[in-house]
Design an enzyme around this catalytic site. Structure first.
Site, PDB file in Angstrom:
ATOM      1  N   TRP A 189       0.644  -0.956   0.626  1.00 62.96           N
ATOM      2  CA  TRP A 189      -0.038  -0.529   0.177  1.00 62.96           C
ATOM      3  C   TRP A 189       1.050   1.487   0.016  1.00 62.96           C
ATOM      4  O   TRP A 189       2.086   1.217   0.389  1.00 62.96           O
ATOM      5  CB  TRP A 189      -0.428   0.243   1.247  1.00 62.96           C
ATOM      6  CG  TRP A 189      -1.660   1.585   0.859  1.00 62.96           C
ATOM      7  CD1 TRP A 189      -2.670   1.702   0.470  1.00 62.96           C
ATOM      8  CD2 TRP A 189      -0.810   2.704   2.241  1.00 62.96           C
ATOM      9  NE1 TRP A 189      -3.187   2.929   0.397  1.00 62.96           N
ATOM     10  CE2 TRP A 189      -1.925   3.394   1.849  1.00 62.96           C
ATOM     11  CE3 TRP A 189      -0.008   2.506   3.176  1.00 62.96           C
ATOM     12  CZ2 TRP A 189      -2.059   4.760   2.355  1.00 62.96           C
ATOM     13  CZ3 TRP A 189      -0.571   4.049   3.459  1.00 62.96           C
ATOM     14  CH2 TRP A 189      -1.572   5.161   3.193  1.00 62.96           C
ATOM     15  N   GLU A 230      -3.002  -3.065  -2.767  1.00 61.73           N
ATOM     16  CA  GLU A 230      -3.986  -2.380  -2.178  1.00 61.73           C
ATOM     17  C   GLU A 230      -4.850  -1.495  -2.446  1.00 61.73           C
ATOM     18  O   GLU A 230      -3.369  -0.108  -1.735  1.00 61.73           O
ATOM     19  CB  GLU A 230      -3.490  -2.519  -0.476  1.00 61.73           C
ATOM     20  CG  GLU A 230      -4.898  -2.020   0.440  1.00 61.73           C
ATOM     21  CD  GLU A 230      -5.145  -2.045   2.079  1.00 61.73           C
ATOM     22  OE1 GLU A 230      -3.186  -1.709   2.560  1.00 61.73           O
ATOM     23  OE2 GLU A 230      -5.643  -1.803   2.300  1.00 61.73           O
ATOM     24  N   LYS A 232      -6.835   2.464  -2.701  1.00 62.45           N
ATOM     25  CA  LYS A 232      -7.868   3.076  -1.312  1.00 62.45           C
ATOM     26  C   LYS A 232      -8.967   4.342  -2.213  1.00 62.45           C
ATOM     27  O   LYS A 232      -8.164   4.769  -2.983  1.00 62.45           O
ATOM     28  CB  LYS A 232      -6.732   4.284  -0.440  1.00 62.45           C
ATOM     29  CG  LYS A 232      -7.222   5.108   1.002  1.00 62.45           C
ATOM     30  CD  LYS A 232      -5.899   4.241   1.671  1.00 62.45           C
ATOM     31  CE  LYS A 232      -6.391   5.389   2.570  1.00 62.45           C
ATOM     32  NZ  LYS A 232      -5.354   5.329   3.922  1.00 62.45           N
ATOM     33  N   ASP A 263      -9.984  -3.735   1.515  1.00 57.68           N
ATOM     34  CA  ASP A 263      -9.311  -3.451   2.544  1.00 57.68           C
ATOM     35  C   ASP A 263     -10.875  -1.919   2.564  1.00 57.68           C
ATOM     36  O   ASP A 263     -11.430  -1.862   2.209  1.00 57.68           O
ATOM     37  CB  ASP A 263      -8.796  -1.902   2.800  1.00 57.68           C
ATOM     38  CG  ASP A 263      -8.589  -1.156   4.747  1.00 57.68           C
ATOM     39  OD1 ASP A 263      -7.604  -1.813   5.132  1.00 57.68           O
ATOM     40  OD2 ASP A 263      -9.730  -0.839   5.189  1.00 57.68           O
ATOM     41  N   HIS A 266     -11.973   0.979   2.644  1.00 58.63           N
ATOM     42  CA  HIS A 266     -11.188   2.184   1.520  1.00 58.63           C
ATOM     43  C   HIS A 266     -12.014   2.236   0.064  1.00 58.63           C
ATOM     44  O   HIS A 266     -11.560   2.118  -0.985  1.00 58.63           O
ATOM     45  CB  HIS A 266     -10.236   1.508   0.808  1.00 58.63           C
ATOM     46  CG  HIS A 266      -9.612   1.260   1.912  1.00 58.63           C
ATOM     47  ND1 HIS A 266      -7.273   0.891   1.420  1.00 58.63           N
ATOM     48  CD2 HIS A 266      -8.681   2.020   2.970  1.00 58.63           C
ATOM     49  CE1 HIS A 266      -7.161   1.419   2.884  1.00 58.63           C
ATOM     50  NE2 HIS A 266      -7.804   1.383   3.709  1.00 58.63           N
ATOM     51  N   HIS A 290      -8.633  -7.185   3.579  1.00 60.80           N
ATOM     52  CA  HIS A 290      -8.455  -6.040   5.317  1.00 60.80           C
ATOM     53  C   HIS A 290      -9.179  -5.548   6.368  1.00 60.80           C
ATOM     54  O   HIS A 290     -10.316  -4.815   5.538  1.00 60.80           O
ATOM     55  CB  HIS A 290      -7.587  -5.009   4.437  1.00 60.80           C
ATOM     56  CG  HIS A 290      -6.013  -4.985   4.741  1.00 60.80           C
ATOM     57  ND1 HIS A 290      -4.853  -4.257   5.005  1.00 60.80           N
ATOM     58  CD2 HIS A 290      -5.338  -5.927   5.345  1.00 60.80           C
ATOM     59  CE1 HIS A 290      -3.809  -4.530   4.426  1.00 60.80           C
ATOM     60  NE2 HIS A 290      -3.947  -5.862   4.557  1.00 60.80           N
ATOM     61  N   ASP A 298     -12.825   6.278   7.013  1.00 65.39           N
ATOM     62  CA  ASP A 298     -11.626   4.928   6.972  1.00 65.39           C
ATOM     63  C   ASP A 298     -10.465   5.061   8.380  1.00 65.39           C
ATOM     64  O   ASP A 298     -10.026   5.360   8.312  1.00 65.39           O
ATOM     65  CB  ASP A 298     -10.460   4.819   5.367  1.00 65.39           C
ATOM     66  CG  ASP A 298      -9.726   4.245   5.602  1.00 65.39           C
ATOM     67  OD1 ASP A 298     -10.126   2.541   7.071  1.00 65.39           O
ATOM     68  OD2 ASP A 298      -8.228   4.138   4.994  1.00 65.39           O
ATOM     69  N   ASP A 300     -10.030   3.122  10.397  1.00 62.66           N
ATOM     70  CA  ASP A 300      -9.874   2.195  11.778  1.00 62.66           C
ATOM     71  C   ASP A 300     -10.070   1.747  12.652  1.00 62.66           C
ATOM     72  O   ASP A 300      -9.523   1.480  13.470  1.00 62.66           O
ATOM     73  CB  ASP A 300      -7.681   2.411  11.043  1.00 62.66           C
ATOM     74  CG  ASP A 300      -7.524   2.127   9.496  1.00 62.66           C
ATOM     75  OD1 ASP A 300      -7.740   1.421   8.789  1.00 62.66           O
ATOM     76  OD2 ASP A 300      -7.192   3.082   9.084  1.00 62.66           O
ATOM     77  N   ASP A 330      -6.608  -5.210  10.046  1.00 65.20           N
ATOM     78  CA  ASP A 330      -5.895  -4.036   9.908  1.00 65.20           C
ATOM     79  C   ASP A 330      -6.262  -2.547  10.921  1.00 65.20           C
ATOM     80  O   ASP A 330      -6.948  -1.644  10.007  1.00 65.20           O
ATOM     81  CB  ASP A 330      -5.691  -3.801   8.061  1.00 65.20           C
ATOM     82  CG  ASP A 330      -5.060  -2.285   8.128  1.00 65.20           C
ATOM     83  OD1 ASP A 330      -4.045  -1.634   8.883  1.00 65.20           O
ATOM     84  OD2 ASP A 330      -5.459  -1.400   6.969  1.00 65.20           O
TER      85      ASP A 330
HETATM   86  C1  RNT Z   1      -3.433   2.274   4.299  1.00 59.61           C
HETATM   87  C2  RNT Z   1      -3.971   0.449   4.616  1.00 59.61           C
HETATM   88  C3  RNT Z   1      -3.053  -0.040   5.019  1.00 59.61           C
HETATM   89  C4  RNT Z   1      -2.343   0.455   6.410  1.00 59.61           C
HETATM   90  C5  RNT Z   1      -1.505  -0.483   6.890  1.00 59.61           C
HETATM   91  C6  RNT Z   1      -0.218  -0.193   8.164  1.00 59.61           C
HETATM   92  O1  RNT Z   1      -4.637   3.208   4.432  1.00 59.61           O
HETATM   93  O2  RNT Z   1      -4.935  -0.083   5.128  1.00 59.61           O
HETATM   94  O3  RNT Z   1      -3.217  -1.634   4.562  1.00 59.61           O
HETATM   95  O4  RNT Z   1      -3.185   0.375   7.273  1.00 59.61           O
HETATM   96  O5  RNT Z   1      -0.216  -0.909   6.144  1.00 59.61           O
HETATM   97 ZN    ZN Z   2      -5.606  -1.986   5.413  1.00 56.59          ZN
END
Ligand code: RNT
Ligand code: ZN
Length: 425
Positions: A189, A230, A232, A263, A266, A290, A298, A300, A330
């Site tokens: 990423w 990955e 986004k 993810d 994303h 993810h 986003d 997390d 993640d």
């Molecule tokens: C970032 C991505 C990525 C990170 C990790 C730490 O938006 O989600 O996967 O969270 O690599």
């Molecule tokens: Zn991610």
């Protein structure tokens, strides 16, 4: 403590109840036992890593909020915390590293100089515990990423640095796979993008393609490592344009035989990630997920058992695609006990998987094929009331981890005796 005698007694009744829906709880338990989640080390230390750099790492758009006491500050602390978390998660799982988590010794090692031996300690630790390791290049938290551009930077020298870094990271990933006898996943990423609308969306994407072509010139055996890319939608500081978008990587991965990583944070908030799985896996062989919980953006947050996670895992199970989909956590939340956060998220994903595996799918499919739309909807609703919780308790007890909420006491003790005694920063 939940008595195993009581759990067994309830389970016998519950097993019968599922059988009446044509579901075999034993085969669901067996399948769940073979599902490995990749546990992300970065939840343990708020994405700090172990590099010693004199300059402060500039921010990368990955925002960790909260200051709960007990952040792991050393590799030993991080491993101890992971061990605690793993002891409370049923099943055998994987650990997901980032390049910045190497053991670099006292002299600084830059990202384009990292080598497999910096991860020897992790390999030994994993081998002793029967764990496999996944890997990620770290293209953020670094002075050369401060501009917000890495592999697609207009400056050739900066691009070269990041290309070298990802090449080193892939080499490390191969070494992890070889040493631990099982493919290590290498996920890439990058933060590249811009806050405001650019005139030129083309050049950076062309540069990214060029960098990736160079990175993937070296092919490795899929028995030892597999690549994923990955995408986004936006990030903090890249609200208007992200170079590595979903379309970019979907096309690129397809052309190169690589995996994409979806993810859950994303995509547009109303977009269904679950719906993408049966589309992507018509063409692509494998997929990485993810798992995070986006709250309004986003963000997390720690994964919980919600409709999004369940929907995604139901799609995987309904399509018999468990062998082709890799599941990784993640999220990063520093506002609560970090070890507890790992356990909550991992147990939530496993519960969602169990619910998906216990779905009376044959019955519902029959109704669907017959065009019995009433029957299908009614069965979906009935399935929601099936007592999967008792099957979950059995899964935990057989795996010798606490069932029900008993594991919370262990986290509290660990906070008291270990995490709470760690100093700040
Ligand atoms: C970032 C991505 C990525 C990170 C990790 C730490 O938006 O989600 O996967 O969270 O690599
Ligand atoms: Zn991610």
């Amino acid at each position: 403590m939940m008595a195993s005698k009581d759990v067994d007694k309830t389970y016998q009744i519950v097993r019968e109840r599922y059988a009446r829906f044509g579901v075999d709880t034993e085969s669901a338990l067996e399948r769940l036992g073979r599902c490995a989640l990749s546990l992300h080390v970065w939840q343990g230390d708020d994405l700090a890593g172990f590099e010693r750099r004199a300059e402060m790492a500039p921010d990368s758009g990955l925002l960790v909020t909260g200051n709960h006491p007990g952040r792991a500050r050393t590799v030993d602390e991080l491993r101890a915390d992971l061990e605690k978390a793993l002891s409370l998660i049923p099943g055998r799982h994987r650990v997901n590293l980032h390049a910045m988590y190497g053991e670099f010794g006292s002299s600084p090692v830059d990202r384009n100089e990292i080598e497999p031996f910096h991860f020897k300690g992790w390999v030994e630790w994993a081998r002793e515990r029967g764990l496999k390791l996944d890997f990620n290049a770290t293209c953020f938290n670094h002075p050369l990423a401060a501009s917000g551009w890495t592999l697609s930077h207009r400056d050739k020298e900066v691009r070269k640095f990041w290309v070298e870094h990802v090449k080193c990271s892939r080499r490390i990933s191969v070494a992890l796979g070889r040493e631990l006898r099982g493919a290590s996943l290498h996920n890439l990423w990058i933060p590249d993008g811009s806050k405001d609308a650019p005139l030129d969306r083309w050049t950076h994407r062309a540069l990214l393609k060029e960098s990736l072509d160079e990175i993937f010139e070296t092919e490795y055996s899929p028995m030892q490592m597999k690549d994923s890319l990955e995408s986004k939608l936006f990030g903090i500081g890249s609200e208007s344009y992200v170079v590595g978008s979903h379309e970019f990587y979907l096309g690129y991965a397809q052309a190169k035989g690589k995996m994409v990583c979806l993810d859950l944070g994303h995509f547009h908030p109303t977009e269904s990630v679950a719906d993408k799985i049966s589309a992507i896996l018509q063409i692509h062989q494998e997929l990485l997920l993810h798992l995070i919980r986006p709250v309004r953006w986003d963000s997390d947050h720690v994964v919980i058992l919600n409709e999004d996670v369940l929907g995604v895992l139901q799609e995987v199970v309904r399509g018999q695609a468990l062998e082709r989909v890799h599941l990784a956590l993640d999220y990063f939340d520093a506002s609560l006990n970090r070890v507890g956060a790992w356990v909550i998220g991992a147990r939530a994903v496993l519960k969602a998987l169990l619910i998906a595996l216990l779905e009376p799918a044959d019955r519902i499919r029959d109704a669907e094929i017959r065009g019995d739309l009433f029957g299908r909807l009614a069965l979906f609703e009935e399935a929601k009331a099936l007592p999967w919780g008792s099957v979950w308790d059995v899964f935990c007890l057989r795996a010798e981890v606490p069932a029900g909420p008993d594991w919370m006491d262990e986290i509290r003790l660990y906070q008291e005796n270990v995490l709470g005694r760690r100093g700040g920063s």
